[in-house]
Design an enzyme around this catalytic site. Sequence first.
Site, PDB file in Angstrom:
ATOM      1  N   ARG A 196      -2.867  21.274   0.047  1.00 35.50           N
ATOM      2  CA  ARG A 196      -4.072  21.228   0.806  1.00 35.50           C
ATOM      3  C   ARG A 196      -3.688  20.247   2.013  1.00 35.50           C
ATOM      4  O   ARG A 196      -2.552  19.844   2.067  1.00 35.50           O
ATOM      5  CB  ARG A 196      -5.297  20.778  -0.214  1.00 35.50           C
ATOM      6  CG  ARG A 196      -4.860  19.208  -0.870  1.00 35.50           C
ATOM      7  CD  ARG A 196      -5.772  19.173  -1.974  1.00 35.50           C
ATOM      8  NE  ARG A 196      -5.635  17.930  -2.827  1.00 35.50           N
ATOM      9  CZ  ARG A 196      -5.939  16.739  -2.283  1.00 35.50           C
ATOM     10  NH1 ARG A 196      -6.692  16.511  -1.303  1.00 35.50           N
ATOM     11  NH2 ARG A 196      -5.606  15.734  -3.270  1.00 35.50           N
ATOM     12  N   TYR A 237      -0.014   0.882   2.114  1.00 36.96           N
ATOM     13  CA  TYR A 237       0.074   2.343   2.911  1.00 36.96           C
ATOM     14  C   TYR A 237       1.011   2.074   4.369  1.00 36.96           C
ATOM     15  O   TYR A 237       1.963   2.742   4.496  1.00 36.96           O
ATOM     16  CB  TYR A 237      -1.229   2.655   3.189  1.00 36.96           C
ATOM     17  CG  TYR A 237      -1.370   4.196   3.890  1.00 36.96           C
ATOM     18  CD1 TYR A 237      -1.061   5.422   3.182  1.00 36.96           C
ATOM     19  CD2 TYR A 237      -1.440   4.164   5.114  1.00 36.96           C
ATOM     20  CE1 TYR A 237      -0.937   6.539   3.618  1.00 36.96           C
ATOM     21  CE2 TYR A 237      -1.522   5.343   5.837  1.00 36.96           C
ATOM     22  CZ  TYR A 237      -1.299   6.509   5.075  1.00 36.96           C
ATOM     23  OH  TYR A 237      -1.506   7.943   5.687  1.00 36.96           O
ATOM     24  N   THR A 273       8.937   9.922  16.789  1.00 36.50           N
ATOM     25  CA  THR A 273       7.780   9.953  15.988  1.00 36.50           C
ATOM     26  C   THR A 273       6.648  10.455  17.082  1.00 36.50           C
ATOM     27  O   THR A 273       6.311   9.627  18.227  1.00 36.50           O
ATOM     28  CB  THR A 273       7.327   8.384  15.713  1.00 36.50           C
ATOM     29  OG1 THR A 273       8.336   7.927  14.626  1.00 36.50           O
ATOM     30  CG2 THR A 273       5.775   8.379  15.065  1.00 36.50           C
ATOM     31  N   ALA A 278       2.966  -0.257   5.227  1.00 35.96           N
ATOM     32  CA  ALA A 278       4.466  -0.513   4.995  1.00 35.96           C
ATOM     33  C   ALA A 278       5.124   0.572   4.482  1.00 35.96           C
ATOM     34  O   ALA A 278       6.225   0.920   4.949  1.00 35.96           O
ATOM     35  CB  ALA A 278       4.508  -1.382   3.830  1.00 35.96           C
TER      36      ALA A 278
END
Length: 249
Positions: free
Chosen positions: A16, A156, A239, A158
């Site tokens: 999902r 989260y 990124t 980290a």
Amino acid sequence: MGKLENQVAIITGGARGIGRAIAEAFVAEGADVAIADQAPESGTAELLSVLRKGGRRAIYVQTDVTKEAEVKAMVERVEKELGPVEILVNDAGIGEQVLLHEMSSAQWDRMLNVNLRSVFLCTRYVLPQMLERGSGKIISIGSQLGQIGGHEMVHYSASKGGVLAFTKALAREVSTKGVRVNAIAPGPILTDMMKDETDEWRDKKLTEMPIGRFGQAHEVAPTAVFLASDDSSYYVGQTLGPNGGDVML
Ligand code: NDP
């Protein structure tokens, strides 16, 4: 010809949300996909029928990505049933809000296990074959919170910062050997992960968003297609940020 014609992709967390949107975009570009997620296989008929609609092959392998034996068995099954894995998307993840001074070590460990250790494990079991063939793409879903940090989300943030650093370090190891490693750091995307956010948080957050709205999973998927395809042949250790302008680097 699709951009990913006949390439085999594993997408963790693809049952999902963002992972599913990536799986749908990949089959539309001609890939065969294996979804590695933890829900029981019995509930995946609708997902598989959507993914197979255009004639591509799609399988579901129930996998807890924090468990090494399950990850190893998942990769072996995918290679046996679909063939060599050309693309790995590390998408499976969890979120949680808790202040650090109230966080238990169990909460910390769980977050790091699901969001970061899983990226190591899944990559560890597909990478040797990619290096042997001299070709492959590894795409990991980080988060903009791994770049800027999130309130009540130290664990989260980290874990996601770790994903971005993992991506850069691994890219230095394997890029000359034909394996490209990149990450995606989405902004707030309307999936089940955001369902527990309060109206107060949503209203405040929307005022901060340059684009004035939250994103949809299908707005992240094209970035994954790009990073998986030859269009991104010169992207290494990067990124990319589908984030509505919430973070501008
Ligand atoms: P969802 O919660 O919609 O989907 C996450 C998927 O990962 C679920 O199918 C879930 O399975 C699966 N999963 C969780 N733990 C495991 C595990 N141990 N083993 C296998 N599968 C697991 O979240 P999103 O689609 O929003 O998130 C996808 C990724 O994108 C995550 O890494 C998330 O951190 C990241 N992200 C999301 C943002 C957002 O705003 N939505 C923003 C930035 C990054 P199950 O349902 O069974 O638990």
